[in-house]
Design an enzyme around this catalytic site. Structure first.
Site, short mmCIF file in Angstrom:
data_model
loop_
_atom_site.label_atom_id
_atom_site.label_comp_id
_atom_site.label_asym_id
_atom_site.label_seq_id
_atom_site.Cartn_x
_atom_site.Cartn_y
_atom_site.Cartn_z
CE LYS A 1 -3.14 -2.93 10.45
NZ LYS A 1 -3.47 -1.80 9.59
CE LYS B 1 -3.62 -0.11 2.64
NZ LYS B 1 -4.51 -0.07 3.82
CG ASN C 1 -12.39 7.81 10.99
OD1 ASN C 1 -11.78 7.65 9.94
ND2 ASN C 1 -12.34 8.93 11.68
#
Length: 411
Positions: free
Chosen positions: A102, A90, A216
């Site tokens: 992560k 990404k 969100n």
């Protein structure tokens, strides 16, 4: 198919298209470091409890590793590994100088008090503080964590290493967070949608949208689409689902959700089954919730012409094939939801410079990065005669492979 298997499958397809050396391909898949720690804390009643924390640092060929920390009861090494690898591709797709990481703790945040969450976060930071760093690995919020969690990490890390605002992104503004960060993922989704629709000679204001997830990302995407004249005809989250063929008043829905904590009993639309949102009649479907929601069972019933993957891995590979045969255009997650990490990069840059940007600059730069990345993906699609998912994967994997080879990976 779980997230790790699906990510590995997409990576291998991309490496075949790029004709990567088999040894290089294997080295790109293997994580740089996997960390597992026990976090033992006293609960408010004095009982000692222990939680397992993970951090997977996947690749640092293009820069410091970057990725969120999630607090969720289903956090496990496989999932964290897949998401770390996805972050590597990404960050390369949007061409920011990061690698992927992560982390997570296997816990249920809703079952912990604020003071218990703070103690857990501080213990986790104590265990990994010497393995993260401003030029090494920069955490951010993810599922179950927020700006307050990042503030605790910043404070605990700074006890060991001195004041270090750039150690985390997604911080409160008062501690060096960036303006525009809260809306960044949702705003990036909208910029990505605009770029895709423009390619098909369409505009947001001419389209109808169904949005799964009103947290969100989903709420910001819905609000910004509504502001641009797009018609949001269906919205769902874990509390329920609402539909209105004339278009939902998104600010009114947001107010209702804030007041009641639920989408139920909203007067500006009709209740519907949340499961039916994915197959609702619309032009553009935006899944903003959990992974694997589009699968072989429901993909054949999808009525949208475009799918924008705001969630991580919402579409199983089997569903991909079905949707492709139906002519549905899927904008992949490793590009579509990259707005958050892009503005995280801007926050990190501001922290290092000690100079805050106005929100207009943040949003303008985000649009520039997202638009440029889309054009680069389209070029890869044309070069390799592939779909958008493989266009994004070949773009990201190729950049990481080039950086790895230039650094001398076989030495």
């Amino acid at each position: 198919m779980n997230a790790l298997a699906a990510t590995n499958r997409n990576f291998r397809l991309a490496s075949r298209i790029l004709n990567l050396d088999s040894k290089l391909e294997k080295s790109l898949l293997i994580p740089f470091r996997e960390i597992k720690v026990e976090c033992t804390i006293p609960k408010d009643d004095g009982e000692l409890v222990s939680y397992v924390g993970f951090r997977v640092q996947h690749d640092n060929a293009r820069g410091p590793m970057k990725g969120g920390i999630r607090y969720h009861h289903e956090v496990d090494p496989d999932e964290v590994n897949a998401l770390a690898q996805l972050m590597t591709w990404k960050t390369a797709v949007v061409d920011i100088p990061y690698g992927g990481a992560k982390g997570g703790i296997g816990c249920s945040p809703k079952d912990l008090s604020i003071s218990e969450l703070e103690r857990l976060t501080r213990v986790f930071t104590q265990k990994i503080h010497d393995l993260i760093g401003v030029q090494t690995d920069i955490p951010a919020p993810d599922m179950g964590t927020n700006a307050q969690t990042m503030a605790w990490i910043l404070d605990e890390y700074s006890k060991f290493h001195g004041h270090s605002p750039a150690i985390v992104t997604g911080k409160p503004i008062d501690l060096g967070g960036s303006l525009g960060r809260d809306a960044a993922t949702g705003r990036g989704v909208v910029y990505a949608t605009q770029a895709l629709l423009k390619e098909h000679k369409k505009r947001i204001e001419d389209m109808t949208f169904a949005i799964q997830g009103f947290g969100n990302v989903g709420s910001w995407a819905a609000r910004l689409i509504h502001e641009r004249g797009g018609k949001v005809v269906a919205v769902s989250d874990i509390t329920g689902a609402v539909t209105n063929p004339e278009g939902i008043d998104i600010p009114a829905l947001q107010w209702h959700k804030d007041e009641t904590g639920s989408l139920k009993n909203f007067s500006g639309g009709d209740a519907m089954s949340a499961e039916n949102l994915l197959v609702h009649d619309c032009d553009v479907l935006i899944p903003c919730a959990l992974g694997g929601v589009l699968n072989r069972e429901n993909a054949g019933d999808v009525r949208a012409k475009f799918i924008i993957e705001a969630a991580n891995h919402p579409t199983d590979p089997e569903a991909d094939e079905i949707l492709s045969k139906k002519g549905v255009v899927v904008l992949p997650d490793i590009y579509a939801n990259a707005g958050g990490v892009t503005v995280s990069y801007f926050e990190w840059v501001q922290n290092i410079q000690g100079f805050a940007w106005p929100e207009e600059k943040v949003n303008k730069e985000l649009k520039r990065y997202m638009t440029r990345a889309f054009n680069n993906i389209k070029n890869m699609c044309q070069t390799h005669n592939c779909d958008l998912r493989m266009g994004a994967f070949t773009l990201g994997v190729n950049r990481v492979a080039r950086a790895t080879m230039l650094r001398g990976w076989e030495a």
